[in-house]
Design a protein around this motif. Structure first.
Motif, PDB file in Angstrom:
ATOM      1  N   VAL A 160      -6.178 -39.195  -4.567  1.00 47.23           N
ATOM      2  CA  VAL A 160      -5.485 -39.980  -3.535  1.00 47.23           C
ATOM      3  C   VAL A 160      -4.466 -39.137  -2.758  1.00 47.23           C
ATOM      4  O   VAL A 160      -4.503 -39.103  -1.515  1.00 47.23           O
ATOM      5  CB  VAL A 160      -4.827 -41.222  -4.155  1.00 47.23           C
ATOM      6  CG1 VAL A 160      -3.956 -41.941  -3.129  1.00 47.23           C
ATOM      7  CG2 VAL A 160      -5.886 -42.167  -4.703  1.00 47.23           C
ATOM      8  N   PRO A 161      -3.514 -38.438  -3.428  1.00 51.79           N
ATOM      9  CA  PRO A 161      -2.579 -37.613  -2.651  1.00 51.79           C
ATOM     10  C   PRO A 161      -3.257 -36.464  -1.922  1.00 51.79           C
ATOM     11  O   PRO A 161      -2.808 -36.070  -0.834  1.00 51.79           O
ATOM     12  CB  PRO A 161      -1.595 -37.088  -3.711  1.00 51.79           C
ATOM     13  CG  PRO A 161      -2.314 -37.201  -5.001  1.00 51.79           C
ATOM     14  CD  PRO A 161      -3.195 -38.395  -4.867  1.00 51.79           C
ATOM     15  N   ALA A 162      -4.333 -35.920  -2.502  1.00 50.89           N
ATOM     16  CA  ALA A 162      -5.050 -34.832  -1.833  1.00 50.89           C
ATOM     17  C   ALA A 162      -5.643 -35.307  -0.511  1.00 50.89           C
ATOM     18  O   ALA A 162      -5.520 -34.635   0.526  1.00 50.89           O
ATOM     19  CB  ALA A 162      -6.152 -34.294  -2.750  1.00 50.89           C
ATOM     20  N   ILE A 163      -6.268 -36.470  -0.524  1.00 49.87           N
ATOM     21  CA  ILE A 163      -6.866 -37.023   0.698  1.00 49.87           C
ATOM     22  C   ILE A 163      -5.783 -37.348   1.718  1.00 49.87           C
ATOM     23  O   ILE A 163      -5.940 -37.074   2.925  1.00 49.87           O
ATOM     24  CB  ILE A 163      -7.694 -38.275   0.358  1.00 49.87           C
ATOM     25  CG1 ILE A 163      -8.897 -37.894  -0.513  1.00 49.87           C
ATOM     26  CG2 ILE A 163      -8.161 -38.974   1.633  1.00 49.87           C
ATOM     27  CD1 ILE A 163      -9.663 -39.086  -1.050  1.00 49.87           C
ATOM     28  N   ALA A 164      -4.655 -37.917   1.247  1.00 52.98           N
ATOM     29  CA  ALA A 164      -3.564 -38.279   2.159  1.00 52.98           C
ATOM     30  C   ALA A 164      -2.970 -37.040   2.827  1.00 52.98           C
ATOM     31  O   ALA A 164      -2.736 -37.027   4.051  1.00 52.98           O
ATOM     32  CB  ALA A 164      -2.488 -39.044   1.395  1.00 52.98           C
ATOM     33  N   LEU A 165      -2.722 -35.994   2.055  1.00 57.76           N
ATOM     34  CA  LEU A 165      -2.133 -34.769   2.610  1.00 57.76           C
ATOM     35  C   LEU A 165      -3.077 -34.092   3.591  1.00 57.76           C
ATOM     36  O   LEU A 165      -2.654 -33.638   4.672  1.00 57.76           O
ATOM     37  CB  LEU A 165      -1.781 -33.807   1.470  1.00 57.76           C
ATOM     38  CG  LEU A 165      -0.576 -34.210   0.604  1.00 57.76           C
ATOM     39  CD1 LEU A 165      -0.529 -33.359  -0.653  1.00 57.76           C
ATOM     40  CD2 LEU A 165       0.724 -34.066   1.407  1.00 57.76           C
ATOM     41  N   MET A 166      -4.354 -34.035   3.245  1.00 59.00           N
ATOM     42  CA  MET A 166      -5.319 -33.382   4.131  1.00 59.00           C
ATOM     43  C   MET A 166      -5.529 -34.193   5.407  1.00 59.00           C
ATOM     44  O   MET A 166      -5.711 -33.617   6.488  1.00 59.00           O
ATOM     45  CB  MET A 166      -6.643 -33.164   3.396  1.00 59.00           C
ATOM     46  CG  MET A 166      -6.554 -32.138   2.270  1.00 59.00           C
ATOM     47  SD  MET A 166      -8.135 -31.832   1.462  1.00 59.00           S
ATOM     48  CE  MET A 166      -9.019 -30.966   2.757  1.00 59.00           C
ATOM     49  N   SER A 167      -5.512 -35.497   5.278  1.00 58.50           N
ATOM     50  CA  SER A 167      -5.687 -36.346   6.469  1.00 58.50           C
ATOM     51  C   SER A 167      -4.517 -36.168   7.439  1.00 58.50           C
ATOM     52  O   SER A 167      -4.715 -36.048   8.656  1.00 58.50           O
ATOM     53  CB  SER A 167      -5.801 -37.818   6.051  1.00 58.50           C
ATOM     54  OG  SER A 167      -6.928 -38.013   5.241  1.00 58.50           O
ATOM     55  N   TYR A 168      -3.315 -36.148   6.896  1.00 64.87           N
ATOM     56  CA  TYR A 168      -2.147 -35.951   7.755  1.00 64.87           C
ATOM     57  C   TYR A 168      -2.172 -34.562   8.395  1.00 64.87           C
ATOM     58  O   TYR A 168      -1.922 -34.422   9.607  1.00 64.87           O
ATOM     59  CB  TYR A 168      -0.866 -36.119   6.938  1.00 64.87           C
ATOM     60  CG  TYR A 168       0.384 -35.774   7.720  1.00 64.87           C
ATOM     61  CD1 TYR A 168       0.904 -36.659   8.659  1.00 64.87           C
ATOM     62  CD2 TYR A 168       1.021 -34.547   7.526  1.00 64.87           C
ATOM     63  CE1 TYR A 168       2.042 -36.336   9.387  1.00 64.87           C
ATOM     64  CE2 TYR A 168       2.161 -34.218   8.256  1.00 64.87           C
ATOM     65  CZ  TYR A 168       2.661 -35.109   9.185  1.00 64.87           C
ATOM     66  OH  TYR A 168       3.789 -34.785   9.917  1.00 64.87           O
ATOM     67  N   GLY A 169      -2.459 -33.559   7.594  1.00 69.04           N
ATOM     68  CA  GLY A 169      -2.495 -32.202   8.131  1.00 69.04           C
ATOM     69  C   GLY A 169      -3.591 -31.999   9.160  1.00 69.04           C
ATOM     70  O   GLY A 169      -3.414 -31.242  10.125  1.00 69.04           O
ATOM     71  N   PHE A 170      -4.704 -32.675   8.979  1.00 68.67           N
ATOM     72  CA  PHE A 170      -5.826 -32.513   9.905  1.00 68.67           C
ATOM     73  C   PHE A 170      -5.546 -33.159  11.259  1.00 68.67           C
ATOM     74  O   PHE A 170      -5.963 -32.648  12.298  1.00 68.67           O
ATOM     75  CB  PHE A 170      -7.091 -33.122   9.294  1.00 68.67           C
ATOM     76  CG  PHE A 170      -8.300 -33.016  10.179  1.00 68.67           C
ATOM     77  CD1 PHE A 170      -8.979 -31.811  10.302  1.00 68.67           C
ATOM     78  CD2 PHE A 170      -8.761 -34.114  10.885  1.00 68.67           C
ATOM     79  CE1 PHE A 170     -10.090 -31.703  11.128  1.00 68.67           C
ATOM     80  CE2 PHE A 170      -9.870 -34.021  11.701  1.00 68.67           C
ATOM     81  CZ  PHE A 170     -10.547 -32.805  11.829  1.00 68.67           C
ATOM     82  N   SER A 171      -4.839 -34.265  11.244  1.00 67.02           N
ATOM     83  CA  SER A 171      -4.636 -35.029  12.477  1.00 67.02           C
ATOM     84  C   SER A 171      -3.351 -34.671  13.226  1.00 67.02           C
ATOM     85  O   SER A 171      -3.052 -35.270  14.254  1.00 67.02           O
ATOM     86  CB  SER A 171      -4.640 -36.526  12.165  1.00 67.02           C
ATOM     87  OG  SER A 171      -3.645 -36.840  11.216  1.00 67.02           O
TER      88      SER A 171
END
Length: 266
Positions: A160-171
């Motif tokens: 969950v935190p991995a997906i959240a961090l990558m999503s924020y960083g990607f966008s």
């Protein structure tokens, strides 16, 4: 002197004989019944063993498919997202120069997060999983029924935190989003490595090929078996750095013995 007819003599002799044929027949009958029962028990045990082997093989195949599919999908998406993120930023800025500082920060934090996850997993394993979350983690310390266990939920929790961090960083654009993207990527890298070494190599939930022949990973697998045997009060709780934990409690001798036994089984 009167002669007794042969037919009469034979009839009287037969009538006076004890029923030995029945006493002889009973042991034979018992032996036949006992032999049939043992044969049925043997066939039943063989069938149960074959069924257990089939179920284990099916479970390993199912988990192998899940492991390879998820690793391929997540790994491909992570690499593609990282590359696209930097290309997208270059296009936005109208520049052909790579954002070197941001790339360095992303890669550095990815490596740092991957290493840091080992320390987090070791602490959580001891302080949480073997304490207040034992009701879930217990499924990992008893014989597994099927390809999955309740303990697998912890992998989803870490995702969950991995997906959240990558999503924020990607966008988002900038150094901070790049660092967030790297942190999420590091957690993902650790999770994939943990799955192949812990689930595949140690617990043999799916085949890992040449990974099992690497001496360091053989020691890692043996160290984790010592954790399950509870020889040193549960130590080691970590996986990749579990060897250091064993050294601290004097478990090197037991580790070498277990490594030798694992090699002899091959």
């Amino acid at each position: 002197m009167a002669l007794v007819p042969c037919s009469s003599f034979n009839l009287r002799g037969l009538l006076s004989l004890p029923p030995l044929h029945k006493s002889l027949r009973r042991p034979k009958l018992k032996a036949i019944v006992l032999g049939a029962s043992m044969s049925e028990d043997g066939q039943s045990r063989t069938c149960k063993k074959q069924d257990a082997t089939k179920k284990k093989k099916a479970a390993r195949t199912t988990y192998l498919f899940a492991a390879v599919a998820s690793s391929t999908l997540i790994g491909g998406l992570s690499i593609g997202a990282a590359c696209y993120r930097f290309v997208w930023q270059m296009q936005e800025k109208g520049s052909s120069e790579l954002p070197a500082l941001e790339i360095l920060g992303t890669v550095s934090l990815a490596l740092g997060a991957a290493v840091g996850m080992e320390f987090w997993a070791r602490w959580a394993h001891k302080a949480l999983w073997h304490s207040c979350l034992w009701s879930m983690h217990k499924s990992h310390h008893v014989p597994r029924q099927g390809p999955f266990e309740l303990n697998d939920v912890f992998a989803i929790v870490n995702a969950v935190p991995a997906i959240a961090l990558m999503s924020y960083g990607f966008s988002h654009e900038g150094l901070l989003p790049g660092l967030c993207f790297g942190a999420g990527l590091g957690i993902t890298i650790f999770g994939m490595a943990y799955m192949f070494v812990h689930d595949g190599l140690v617990h043999q939930r799916f085949p890992v090929g040449p990974l099992a022949d690497v001496p360091y990973f053989q020691k890692v697998a043996a160290a984790h078996q010592i954790h399950h045997a509870n020889l040193f009060d549960g130590v080691p709780y970590g996986l990749f750095l579990g060897l250091k934990e064993l050294e601290a409690v004097g478990g090197e001798v037991e580790l070498e013995k277990l490594v030798s036994r694992r090699q002899l089984k091959k």
